[in-house]
Design an enzyme around this catalytic site. Structure first.
Site, PDB file in Angstrom:
ATOM      1  N   CYS A  13      40.366  91.667  -5.234  1.00 55.61           N
ATOM      2  CA  CYS A  13      40.331  90.393  -5.940  1.00 55.61           C
ATOM      3  C   CYS A  13      40.318  89.257  -4.927  1.00 55.61           C
ATOM      4  O   CYS A  13      40.375  89.472  -3.716  1.00 55.61           O
ATOM      5  CB  CYS A  13      41.523  90.259  -6.885  1.00 55.61           C
TER       6      CYS A  13
ATOM      7  N   ASP B  68       8.378  64.145   5.657  1.00 53.31           N
ATOM      8  CA  ASP B  68       7.502  63.807   6.769  1.00 53.31           C
ATOM      9  C   ASP B  68       6.071  63.939   6.248  1.00 53.31           C
ATOM     10  O   ASP B  68       5.832  64.600   5.237  1.00 53.31           O
ATOM     11  CB  ASP B  68       7.759  64.764   7.929  1.00 53.31           C
TER      12      ASP B  68
ATOM     13  N   ASP C 115       8.720  69.379   9.637  1.00 46.49           N
ATOM     14  CA  ASP C 115       8.281  70.585  10.346  1.00 46.49           C
ATOM     15  C   ASP C 115       8.189  70.403  11.855  1.00 46.49           C
ATOM     16  O   ASP C 115       7.950  71.364  12.571  1.00 46.49           O
ATOM     17  CB  ASP C 115       6.911  71.040   9.818  1.00 46.49           C
TER      18      ASP C 115
END
Length: 730
Positions: free
Chosen positions: A19, A416, A613
C-alpha cells in the site's frame, strides 16, 4: 552483490510493498542512506529509483531494515521482471474452494435453508486459508512491526487473526457462541483475489516498455569484406555495415549506403504509414524493413541508439512521481496507525455499550479490513503509467511524471517557427520575371548559376527548375555575402541579394513592393554595355508544415492561447502567424529574449508550454512550465524538455495536452473513489453495519476498480487521428 561505491542510478525491484504506507516507508529509508541524492518509490511498478554515490549492498540493507526486500535485478537495458500471475492464481483458486463451503450457509439462509457445517470442519477448512494464503500477510506485518510501522498487511493480519482466534476460542471452550471462521477465510481469499487481479492489471500498464523492448533484435548480419556474418547485437560497432533483409527489424541506428525500401516506424514514432528511405537517409534501429534488402552503416549502437534512449526515457518517467503522489504517500503513512486506533476505540466502545466482547471484536475487525489504503496508493501511479504508455505508442515521450501532470494546466502554447511550424528548409515561393522575360527563362538562367552551389537557396532553385533545359555556366565565382556570378550562353549574369543589385546600380522600381515581401529575395541581373539590367526576382520562403494549421486550430478549440516566438524577420514571422491564425507573435528575438517573454507571461499568471527544436530554443524550454521538443531537433533542446515529440508533427502538441488532461481526470477519479470509499466505509463499519466479509470484498473491489478505471487510458486515441494505425500494432 557488489560492494563498490560509484555515482550511479539504481532501479531496484522492491518486494513486499502492499500500500501507499509501504511506499512512504521505503522511500524514507532510502533517502536516509548517506550518499543518496534522490530516491523515488513507485507502488504500481514495485520499483525504487535511487541516485547517488552508494553501493547496492548498502541500499539492500536499508530496504531490509525498513521491512522489505530487494527483488532480482534485471539485466541492463531491460525492465524489471514481474512475477508471473500463474502461481498466485492457484493460491486464489485454492482459497475459493476452501472458503466456498464456509460461505454457503450464509448464502443459503435467505432462501430458508438453515444448514451449518460442524465447528471442527469449519476450522479445518479455514486453517489452511488463514495460515497458508494468509502467511504473506503475517510475514509482511511482522516486518512492519519490527520497523515500528504499519501497512495494509498489518490490518489484514490483525483483523483476520481476531476473527479466527475468537471462533477457535468459542469452539474449544464450548461456549456455543457464533463462529467467524468464514469471515477470516473469506477476507483473506478476497484480498488475495483482489491482489491477483490488480497484478494482472498492473502488468498491462507496463505494456509500452515491453512492446518497445520486443523491437530490439538480438543479432545482426554484418558484412565483412565479401562475407556476411551473423553476430550478437552487442558485437556491432560504429561504422559496421549491417545487412537488413525484407521483413527484418533494423538492428542499429544508421545510414543507408545501399538499397531503397519502405520502413515501418510506427512503434517508435507513431507514424502510421511506412516511410520511404533511400541511400544517404537515416534509419532507426527497431523499425521494420519492407520490400527490399538494405545495407546500413551503423551510426549508433547499444545504449546510444534511439530505441534504447526511448526505453530509458519511458522507464525513467514511469519510475518518477507526480507532485500529487507525494501528498498521498504522506497521508497514507499516518493512515494505518490512525485506523488501528479507530478499530481499537470501536471495539472498546461497543464492549462498553454492553454489546459483548464478540460483537465488539467483529465490529473492530470490519474497521481494520475495510480501511486498507491500497486503492489510495495505486490511483496516481497506475494512471500515470497507463497515460505514459498510451503517449509512447503514439510518438509522445514523457520524460517525467511532473511534465505530464503539469501539461493539463497549460493556458498558453508558444511555438518556435523554423523547424517547428515550418519545414525548416527554403523553397522557391515565387518567381517574378521582368517584362519581356519568360518565367521558364528566368528559372533556367538562375539554375545555371546555382548548378554547382550547395547553399540551401541554390537547392530550392534547382528543385524549381527540374525538367527544364539548364544551360552550362562558365567562369563561375562566388561573391561572398552577396551571391554568385558566371557566364551563361555568352551573357554575364549575377544572382544575389538586394544589396548586390543595388551595388550594381540595377533599377528595382518595377519590383518596389518586393522590399516589403515576407520572403528572402534574390535578383537575377545581367551586365550589359548599357548597365545592369534586372531579369527577374526570386522569393524564397520556408514552407509551413501541412499539419500546422490543424494543430493551431485544435489548440484554439481547447480554449488555449497560442503565440509565435522567432528570431526571423518580422515580415516572415507575420506571414506565418497570419496564415496559421496565431494572433500573438514576436520576431527578431534572441534566445534570451524568448526566455524573457515566457517568464513575463508566467509572471502574469499564465501556465506556458514552449514548443521548439533548436539550440536557440533551449533557454525558453528551460523557463517554460511545460517544455515540448521535436525529436528531430537538437540534443540541447531535447535535454531541456519534459516531453519529446517523436515526429515533426505539431498536432502532437495538442495530443500531449489532451492526454495530460485525460490522465489528470483519471487521477482525480481514482483519488475520489479511494478516499470516498474510506470516508464512507469506515463510519459504516464503526457503526456495525458492515460484516468482515463484505468489508473484505469492498476493499478488494475498490483497488481493482481504481486500477481498471486508470487502465482505460490505454484505449485513448488522439483527436487528430494520427498514429491509430501504429497504435493498433502496439
Amino acid at each position: 552483490m557488489e560492494s563498490n561505491i560509484s555515482a550511479t542510478t539504481w532501479d531496484l525491484p522492491i518486494e513486499g510493498m502492499s500500500c501507499a504506507a509501504c511506499v512512504a516507508r521505503v522511500e524514507r529509508a532510502l533517502k536516509a542512506v548517506p550518499g543518496v541524492a534522490a530516491a523515488s518509490v513507485n507502488l504500481a511498478t514495485e520499483q525504487a529509483r535511487v541516485q547517488g554515490d552508494v553501493s547496492l549492498a548498502t541500499l539492500a540493507a536499508a530496504v531490509e531494515a525498513a521491512g522489505y526486500q530487494l527483488g532480482a535485478l534485471p539485466e541492463p537495458g531491460t525492465a524489471a521482471a514481474r512475477p508471473r500471475p500463474d502461481r498466485e492464481a492457484w493460491w486464489v483458486a485454492a482459497g475459493l474452494l476452501l472458503s466456498a463451503p464456509l460461505l454457503a450457509p450464509m448464502l443459503l439462509m435467505p432462501l430458508g435453508v438453515h444448514w451449518m457445517l460442524p465447528a471442527g470442519v469449519q476450522c479445518l477448512l479455514a486453517m489452511p486459508v488463514q495460515f497458508g494464503l494468509g502467511a504473506r500477510f503475517y510475514a509482511a506485518a511482522w516486518r512492519a512491526l519490527k520497523a515500528r510501522a504499519g501497512n495494509m498487511d498489518l490490518l489484514i493480519a490483525l483483523g483476520t487473526s481476531a476473527a479466527f482466534g475468537l471462533s477457535l476460542y468459542s469452539w474449544l471452550a464450548g461456549q456455543g457462541g457464533a463462529l467467524y471462521f468464514e469471515a477470516a477465510a473469506v477476507v483473506i481469499t478476497l484480498v488475495r483475489l483482489g491482489k491477483w487481479l490488480e497484478a494482472r492489471a498492473k502488468r498491462q500498464a507496463a505494456d509500452a516498455i515491453r512492446a518497445l523492448q520486443a523491437l530490439r533484435p538480438t543479432e545482426a548480419v554484418v558484412r565483412v569484406g565479401v562475407r556476411e556474418v551473423r553476430v550478437p547485437i552487442a558485437s556491432v560497432g560504429l561504422g559496421d555495415l549491417v545487412v537488413v533483409r525484407p521483413g527484418e527489424a533494423v538492428a542499429v541506428d544508421g545510414e543507408i549506403v545501399e538499397g531503397q525500401s519502405h520502413l515501418d516506424e510506427a512503434l517508435l514514432t507513431g507514424e502510421p504509414l511506412p516511410v520511404a528511405k533511400g541511400v544517404g537517409e537515416r534509419v532507426i534501429g527497431g523499425s521494420i524493413n519492407g520490400e527490399a534488402l538494405l545495407l546500413v552503416r551503423a551510426t549508433a549502437v547499444g545504449a546510444q541508439s534511439l530505441l534504447a534512449r526511448i526505453v530509458e526515457r519511458v522507464a525513467s518517467a514511469q519510475a518518477s512521481k507526480a507532485p500529487v503522489q507525494h501528498t498521498v504517500d504522506r497521508v497514507a503513512e499516518v493512515f494505518v496507525p490512525v485506523v488501528v486506533v479507530l478499530a481499537l476505540l470501536t471495539g472498546l466502545g461497543w464492549w462498553a455499550a454492553g454489546a459483548g466482547l464478540e460483537r465488539a471484536l467483529i465490529t473492530a475487525v470490519s474497521v481494520l479490513v475495510i480501511a486498507c489504503p491500497c486503492a489510495l496508493g495505486l490511483a496516481t501511479p497506475i494512471a500515470l503509467i497507463a497515460g505514459m504508455g498510451a503517449a509512447a505508442r503514439r510518438g509522445i515521450l514523457i520524460r517525467d511524471a511532473a511534465a505530464l501532470e503539469a501539461a493539463h494546466r497549460v493556458s498558453c502554447v508558444a511555438f518556435d517557427k523554423t523547424g517547428t511550424l515550418t519545414e525548416g528548409r527554403p523553397v522557391l515561393a515565387q518567381a517574378d520575371p521582368a517584362p519581356g522575360v519568360p518565367r521558364e527563362e528566368l528559372l533556367r538562367l538562375c539554375a545555371a548559376l546555382q548548378g554547382t552551389s550547395t547553399h540551401p537557396l541554390a537547392q530550392a532553385v534547382l528543385d524549381a527548375a527540374r525538367g527544364l533545359a539548364v544551360p552550362p555556366a562558365s567562369e563561375a565565382r562566388a561573391l561572398p555575402g552577396r551571391g554568385v556570378a558566371a557566364q551563361v550562353e555568352g551573357r554575364e549574369l549575377l544572382l544575389g541579394s538586394t544589396r548586390l543589385a543595388e551595388e550594381q546600380g540595377a533599377d528595382l522600381a518595377a519590383f518596389a513592393a518586393g522590399k516589403d515581401a515576407p520572403q528572402s529575395l534574390s535578383w537575377l541581373i545581367e551586365r550589359t554595355p548599357q548597365g545592369a539590367r534586372v531579369l527577374g526576382r526570386l522569393a524564397f520562403g520556408d514552407r509551413i508544415k501541412p499539419a500546422a494549421q490543424a494543430a493551431i486550430a485544435a489548440l484554439h478549440a481547447e480554449g488555449l492561447r497560442t503565440a509565435l516566438l522567432s528570431g526571423d524577420a518580422p515580415a516572415s514571422v507575420a506571414a506565418v502567424a497570419r496564415e496559421l491564425g496565431i494572433e500573438e507573435f514576436q520576431a527578431g528575438l534572441l534566445p534570451a529574449d524568448k526566455a524573457d517573454r515566457i517568464a513575463a507571461w508566467r509572471a502574469q499568471g499564465a501556465v506556458v508550454a514552449m514548443v521548439g527544436d533548436g539550440i536557440n530554443d533551449a533557454p525558453a524550454l528551460a523557463v517554460a512550465d511545460v517544455a515540448l521538443a521535436m525529436e528531430s531537433g537538437s540534443d540541447v533542446a531535447l535535454q531541456s524538455s519534459g516531453i519529446a515529440l517523436m515526429r515533426g508533427d505539431p498536432r502532437l502538441v495538442a495530443d500531449a495536452i489532451a492526454l495530460s488532461r485525460r490522465t489528470e481526470a483519471k487521477i482525480r477519479q481514482g483519488l475520489f473513489w479511494a478516499l470516498g470509499y474510506n470516508v464512507l466505509g469506515i463510519p459504516l463499519a464503526m457503526a456495525g453495519l458492515l460484516s468482515p466479509e463484505f468489508s473484505g470484498a469492498a476493499m478488494a473491489l475498490s483497488s481493482v476498480s481504481v486500477v481498471a478505471n486508470a487502465l482505460s487510458l490505454r484505449r485513448w486515441r488522439p483527436a487528430s487521428g494520427e498514429g491509430q494505425q501504429g497504435a493498433g500494432r502496439a
